[in-house]
Write a protein that holds these residues in place. Sequence first.
Motif, short mmCIF file in Angstrom:
data_model
loop_
_atom_site.label_atom_id
_atom_site.label_comp_id
_atom_site.label_asym_id
_atom_site.label_seq_id
_atom_site.Cartn_x
_atom_site.Cartn_y
_atom_site.Cartn_z
N ARG A 205 0.57 -8.50 -1.04
CA ARG A 205 1.57 -9.22 -0.25
C ARG A 205 1.38 -10.73 -0.36
NH1 ARG A 205 0.01 -4.92 4.22
NH2 ARG A 205 -1.82 -6.26 4.41
N LEU B 83 3.55 1.97 1.53
CA LEU B 83 4.18 2.34 2.80
C LEU B 83 5.68 2.07 2.77
CD1 LEU B 83 1.62 0.93 5.40
CD2 LEU B 83 1.99 3.32 4.77
N ILE C 190 0.80 -1.23 0.00
CA ILE C 190 0.00 0.00 0.00
C ILE C 190 0.83 1.27 0.00
CG2 ILE C 190 -2.42 -0.10 0.71
CD1 ILE C 190 -1.64 -1.10 3.32
N VAL D 35 3.71 6.53 -2.00
CA VAL D 35 2.93 6.45 -3.24
C VAL D 35 1.64 5.69 -2.93
CG1 VAL D 35 4.20 4.35 -3.91
CG2 VAL D 35 2.99 5.63 -5.65
N TRP D 36 0.53 6.16 -3.50
CA TRP D 36 -0.72 5.41 -3.29
C TRP D 36 -0.60 4.07 -4.00
CZ3 TRP D 36 -2.30 8.26 0.34
CH2 TRP D 36 -2.49 9.63 0.23
N SER D 37 -0.92 3.02 -3.34
CA SER D 37 -0.82 1.72 -4.00
C SER D 37 -1.77 0.73 -3.37
CB SER D 37 0.61 1.21 -3.93
OG SER D 37 0.76 0.07 -4.75
N GLY D 38 -1.81 -0.46 -3.95
CA GLY D 38 -2.68 -1.51 -3.43
C GLY D 38 -1.93 -2.43 -2.49
N ASN D 39 -2.56 -3.55 -2.23
CA ASN D 39 -2.00 -4.52 -1.30
C ASN D 39 -1.80 -5.83 -2.05
OD1 ASN D 39 -1.68 -6.56 0.55
ND2 ASN D 39 -3.21 -5.80 1.98
#
Lengths: 372, 380
Positions: A233, A219, A217, A227-231
């Motif tokens: 993992r 972090l 995300i 940066v805005w991002s998804g998850n």
Amino acid sequence: MNNHMRIPHVNIATQHAAIKDELLTAIGRVIDRGQFVLGDEVTEFEHRFAELCGVRYAVGLNSGTDALILALKALGIGSGDEVITVPNSFVASTSCIALLGARPVFVDVREDYNINPALIEQVITPRSRAILPVHLTGRPADMDPILEVARIYRLHVIEDCAQAVIAEYKGKRVGSFGFAGCFSLHPLKTLNACGDGGVLTTDDTCLAEQVRILRNIGLKTRDECVVWSGNSRLDTVQAAVLLVKLNYLEAWTEKRRANARFYQEHLGGLPQLQVPTDKPHERAVYHTFVIQADYRDELQAHLSKMGIGTAIHYPIPIHLQNVARDLGYRPGSFPIAERQAQRILSLPVYAELEEAELKYVADSIRGFYRAK
Amino acid sequence: MSRTAFVASIGRNEMKVPYSYLEQQFADVEPYLNDIRVLVRTGDFTLGKALVEFEERFGNLMGLPYAIGVGTGTDSLMLSLKIFGVGHGDEVITTPNTFVATVGAIAMTGARPVFVDNNEEYTIDVAKIEDAITPRTKAIMPVHLTGCPADMPAIMEIAERHHLIVVEDAAQAILASINGKSVGSWGATAGFSLHPLKNFNIWGDGGVIVTRSKQLYDKLRLFRNHGMVTRDEIAFWGHNCRMDTLQAVIANRLMGQVHFITDRRIANAKRYDEAFADLSEYIRIPPRRPNIRQVYHTYVVRVRDRDRLYKYLNENGIEAKIHYPTPLHLQKSAVYLGYKEGDFPVCEADCRTIITLPVHQHLTEEQIDYIIEKIRKFYS
């Protein structure tokens, strides 16, 4: 005639029966520590996987599709860009391009089902940004000429290694040629989690760092979002499963290759079949063993009647799918891939097959053509 | 601080109140492992039977006809927006005092996040939404932060007036409700997270989308699975965002505990509320309205001298946290949006005063009273 046997196309239950206790112990350890998100097992898996592929970095991800998306995203590929790939793959190698707003551009394949490097140059435009070769069936694509054309036109190479863990080309493992290698760890892959998983390999420090941030995300630390991002993992539980399986991967792969050799020896002479063969500089890992057969549909029906599960990877080339109609291709655009789609058939090739079963499959195919 | 470092840092005679409770929750791990043993034997790992069962039970739990298991809570929001065609050139309204994933999901679609300040309850200030609406606004994504539902009746009215889609970020709010109507049943869709630290928590990442629309349900099921209608036919370019069947096995076993977990958290919060009632000079408890059911994913209050209290509690073995120390509009990732300090005064002030106290279902009354006692001591 042999006794009737039942040979499914894939059989992960048998694979797991032998190592079930090991798997559960490994999962149990994760639970005891309660470290479910990016736990120690993920880090250990990444280290071992990088070593396995001969690269500096591996980053564990949620799926092979996400590995492709994040690799392209890290290159800034998006709207207005073109990415060159093949039409005879699983849809994810194309959708990763389309989902970013870029345009997938297809190139036909050769008889080994992989991209024909000689055809790449003619589809390059000023908008081309990357080449995405797929190591289909577990056979490495012809990387030297691909890298050469990429060098000349300054394109990035992203390898789709979903089916090809530890496959080799001229002594070097796939995932170590391009800017990034994208692997799937889906339950039906040769290195398989008990759920979705993927991993990205690279020698590029910046890319590795960037993908580590993008998968979490955006972090950089727990509180700093760069940066805005998804998850995306990789689950720690799945990493624990994969660490167990890594110990068996080489043996399982060798058995697949032995199974392939068995088929090559026992089916090689049939004029109605094209059986895949290995070039001296290749180590194919046979995620699938794909023959081309006259009367393919009848053969598949016959084998099914004999209790043998087969599959077609893939019956409709991506450029002829409904979803691709905006790309402007039509029947005839990629004659080799289209012809193969009519003739290909994947035979069972998993490591747990016994010789009697392989023989039964080969005999059943020979029997079909004798009666023809 | 890592758990080990945390435990090591505190005195021998003090009580320990760690934030995580997974050790206690899964102390008896055998039933779960037995379920996994059965699954491993079948090899039914992708969109398997246990997932179908989970989706049905989750829908029932919410009182909604359709639930779709996806890879993560973030995916549940991203897919929800994308299924409506939200993308480049569009704007989506949300709050700056949420977890980064809310905005990550918006940005992943290509749309621009637009922030609206929050209110006393830590949810979007509905009075300020209309000022943020432009011709490019496509959706509102209210966040039920801490497990407190946003003012959905007001939000739905605004959305209707401006023809906007509403996607609820219900990641922290399973079983929360307004006037008895569950979160997730207000918007077009809602996204839940099943992350290991959520009230309903699995052994890895996972999320759920709920909706009342059969049409959305059908599309979202394809969207999470490469857009594949059948193994060989692709309807549209899709993602791979499936909830693992292995995680659904865990979720199915946990399903029976969710009501208990929620009730315990509500009771723990009440114990704090009552104990802090006479400390209003130092501790500001957010409004507790009788028609709102909060589920206390986190117990967050505004306090005086926050940084010192935070340090004091942690030194005394109480793992307090801050959710979240930096407002999202001031994160590096937001620079391109052009916001500056002072744009969202409530949120910014909150970031300096909020503190999160442990509220999970495994806390004992002794532990809660110990926390209360320490806080009283700090302010005395």
